[in-house]
Scaffold this active site. Structure first.
Site, PDB file in Angstrom:
ATOM      1  N   HIS A 265      -9.866  -5.218  10.314  1.00 42.40           N
ATOM      2  CA  HIS A 265     -10.442  -5.053   8.979  1.00 42.40           C
ATOM      3  C   HIS A 265     -11.729  -4.238   8.974  1.00 42.40           C
ATOM      4  CE1 HIS A 265      -7.509  -8.090   8.089  1.00 42.40           C
ATOM      5  NE2 HIS A 265      -7.910  -8.250   6.845  1.00 42.40           N
TER       6      HIS A 265
ATOM      7  N   GLU B 154       0.815  -1.220   0.000  1.00 42.15           N
ATOM      8  CA  GLU B 154       0.000   0.000   0.000  1.00 42.15           C
ATOM      9  C   GLU B 154       0.845   1.266   0.000  1.00 42.15           C
ATOM     10  OE1 GLU B 154      -0.747  -2.648   1.864  1.00 42.15           O
ATOM     11  OE2 GLU B 154      -2.809  -3.187   1.347  1.00 42.15           O
TER      12      GLU B 154
END
Lengths: 372, 324
Positions: free
Chosen positions: B129, B60
């Site tokens: 998450h 990322e």
């Protein structure tokens, strides 16, 4: 210098680019240089040094605040690498960015004024020492977070390729940045996507106050390229011709293959990590003195040019005096320049609010104001 | 009007903008060959090819930074985070490089980039998450943040985000991806910073964003059926810029306000909105500002408990009745 210039790998790897002394001398980027161009390169290194020496004085007088990382001792790397670029090539650096900025043609006034936090600075006093920018001169900053500029450098290369140009991005980092995750992600992506970027490690031997031996496993640092299937080279950074030859060869390779590469140049900074570093605990005065005496890049280049009869003692003196005067004038300019007005705090945040005629959004973007 | 899913609306928005502008491309984990972890990019690789629909490794920081660098050079990247929970790995790139770049360069550079992906709890995937970081990103001057709740809004806002010359964070929601709604065939955009009154009412104002809008809408209907209360529901749609005017007008009409969000309470978006309301409409309030947020703990995995943790209709109704 604490580390020997020769790297620890006894055999030459298939990934490593090695140039002989003859190849350095005969490299086309060196061979084609006229006497005038050589003098210009010498002058540029001297201008960078005198600029920074003047900045140091201003810092000590309290005119410059915050963090100020000088490049003194490393000038041949910026000048050597950036002087072989073609016009479509781009550059991005870390926080020790004065050398690259000046080498790409930024003028001393805007650079000094930025250090002073003045409105006439290259970033209007909003960036400071670590954040010089001159996109029209192909300089994409000046970045303060160690290693965080390396994905940006890969991104610039991505754009150059996407746009179908032949340009290459030179992305500078220090020896401390090689241990950041961002750098390794950038290396992997650059190699995977074949991005035209050259990562240039300016190895000044110390990651702030931590020597390479105490911060980095494996040597040479550039050899980590092999894990990503990338070519690499390591060379002395204090010899301008060597830096130019290696950079020229790397640019040819990257332009031809659209593959990235890592260049590591050994260099040395004479002052502390930043102006606030007293520089007394992690290296000796003798070490610094010895490097200055034996390996100073500007003295070294001067002696070569003197031998070639390109540089006379008189010209050398003139160049020095002019560089000092230019730096001194820049300090005067910065001193006399205004600070940005308070309204400037709220400018240059969003493109949209700076360009109200093209505003497309509605609603509140700022949640207080100077008048609150 | 065609009835399509929120997911299809996003896909249409991106595809239409890629047709419109060669500089637009999308990159992210699994966006190309896999067609997106949540299938938002279905068919885009086939349509636009691998130069413009790019699978990234799980990096990322790396691909966010590449997007920012490309945007500095004039491209208009869409960077997909599989979920915004993973954007935390790229936090430095988003804050220091995307948000600060224009300022630090004294206005010399702008970063026309879209970061997008799902940001929600409620799907039984645990604390790592289930993040909803609209408050973190909206805290950074330089960024814009939007949270569409319907297919119509998702398409119009996404197109506006891609055309925007500043970095925009688009926080979507996996639970909404299958929700259907009417979406015009013709080209349209929705300006960032314009709230939408999803349900008019006179007795109380409910302000929500993202999936909390859908939950609050249900709660409003139940308040009407069970108590005869007419709640006005404002969908913020955009966090930064923020439509203060629509909020304040409604509060001045109903004199009561309940703020609902799926984020945790401390320093959440609604903390700022509550400040604005008391600052600019203090005399119009007949009751303290009410608030429903996720229960203040890391997101729990256990399915029935997560349903309790997130704002639900019962909690919203209870909070509304408390201030009515």
């Amino acid at each position: 210098m604490t580390r020997k210039k020769t790297d620890s790998s006894p055999e030459t790897s298939e990934y490593q680019l090695c140039l002989t002394e003859k190849q350095v001398v005969e490299a086309k980027v060196n061979k084609k240089l006229t006497s005038e161009e050589k003098i210009d390169l010498y002058r540029l290194m001297m201008r960078i040094r005198r600029f920074e020496e003047r900045a140091v004085q201003s810092y000590q007088r309290g005119k410059i605040g915050g963090f100020c990382h000088t490049y003194i001792g490393q000038e041949s790397v910026a000048v050597g690498t950036l002087s072989v670029l073609k016009k479509e090539d781009q550059a991005i650096s870390a926080y020790r960015d004065h050398g690259q900025g000046l080498a790409l043609g930024m003028n001393m006034n805007e650079c000094m004024a930025e250090l002073y936090g003045k409105w006439t600075g290259c970033s209007k006093g909003k960036g400071g020492s670590m954040h010089y920018f001159a996109p029209e001169k192909r300089f994409w900053g000046g970045h303060g977070i160690v290693g965080a500029q390396t994905p940006l450098g890969a991104g610039i290369a991505f754009a150059l390729k996407y746009q179908g140009t032949q340009g290459v991005c030179l992305c500078y980092l220090g020896d401390g940045a090689v241990n950041q995750g961002a750098y390794h992600e950038a290396l992997n992506l650059a190699a995977l996507w074949e991005l035209p970027v050259i990562f240039i490690i300016e190895n000044n031997q110390y990651s702030m106050g931590t020597s390479q031996e105490r911060s980095s496993a494996g040597n040479p640092l550039a050899k980590r390229a092999e894990g990503y299937g990338m070519r690499w080279a390591k060379a002395p950074g204090n010899d301008l011709a060597t830096v130019r030859a290696y950079t020229g060869a790397a640019l040819d390779y990257v332009r031809e293959t659209s593959r990235p590469m890592i260049l590591e140049f050994d260099t040395y900074r004479y002052r502390g990590h930043s102006m606030s570093d007293p520089d007394q605990t992690y290296r000796s005065k003798e070490e610094i003195a010895e490097y200055k005496k034996s390996s100073d890049p500007i003295d070294h280049y001067a002696s070569i040019l003197e031998k070639e009869k390109v540089l006379t003692a008189e010209l050398k003196d003139t160049i020095d005096k002019e560089a000092k005067a230019e730096a001194s004038d820049a300090a005067d300019y910065a001193e006399e320049s205004p600070f940005p007005p308070p309204e400037d705090i709220m400018k240059d945040i969003y493109w949209e609010t700076d360009n109200p005629d093209h505003k497309t959004s509605e609603g509140t973007l700022f949640f207080n104001s100077l008048n609150d | 009007m065609a009835v399509i899913t929120y997911r299809e609306a996003l896909n249409q928005a991106m595809s239409e903008e890629m047709d419109r502008d060669e500089r637009v491309f999308i990159m992210g984990e699994e966006v190309a060959q896999y067609h997106g972890a949540y299938k938002v990019t279905q068919g885009m690789l086939e349509r636009f090819g691998p130069k413009r629909v790019i699978d990234t490794p799980i990096s990322e920081t790396g691909f966010s930074g590449i997007g920012i660098g490309a945007a500095m050079m004039g491209l208009r990247p869409i960077v997909e985070f599989m979920t915004w929970s993973f954007s935390y790995v790229a936090f430095d790139q988003i804050i220091n490089n995307a948000a600060n770049m224009r300022y630090m360069s004294g206005g010399l550079i702008n970063v026309p980039i879209v970061f997008r992906g799902a940001a929600n709890g409620g799907v039984n995937v645990g604390a790592t998450h289930s993040h909803t970081p609209e408050n973190f990103y909206a805290n950074a001057p330089g960024l814009k943040v939007i949270c569409p709740a319907t297919a119509y809004d998702a398409k119009g806002l996404m197109k506006a985000a891609i055309r925007d010359n500043d970095p925009v964070c688009v926080l979507e929601n996996t639970i909404l991806y299958n929700d259907k709604g009417e979406v015009p065939e013709e080209d349209y955009t929705i300006p960032l910073g314009k709230a939408d009154i999803k349900r008019p009412g006179k007795d109380i104002t409910i302000v929500a964003h993202g999936r909390a809008v859908i939950t609050a809408l249900q709660a409003a209907e139940e308040l009407k059926a069970e108590h005869g209360i007419e709640a006005e529901l404002i969908d913020l749609r955009s966090i930064r810029p923020l439509d203060e005017e629509t909020i304040l007008e409604s509060v001045k009409k109903t004199n009561r306000v309940l703020l609902v969000e799926e984020n945790k309470p401390f320093c959440g978006v609604d903390a700022q909105i509550a400040f604005i309301i008391q600052d600019k409409a203090f005399d119009h309030l007949d009751a303290p500002i009410g608030r429903v947020s996720a229960i203040d703990a890391p997101q729990i995995y256990s399915m029935p408990l997560e349903k309790i943790q997130l704002p639900n209709t019962d909690r919203i109704k209870r909070a509304a009745l408390k201030i009515l």
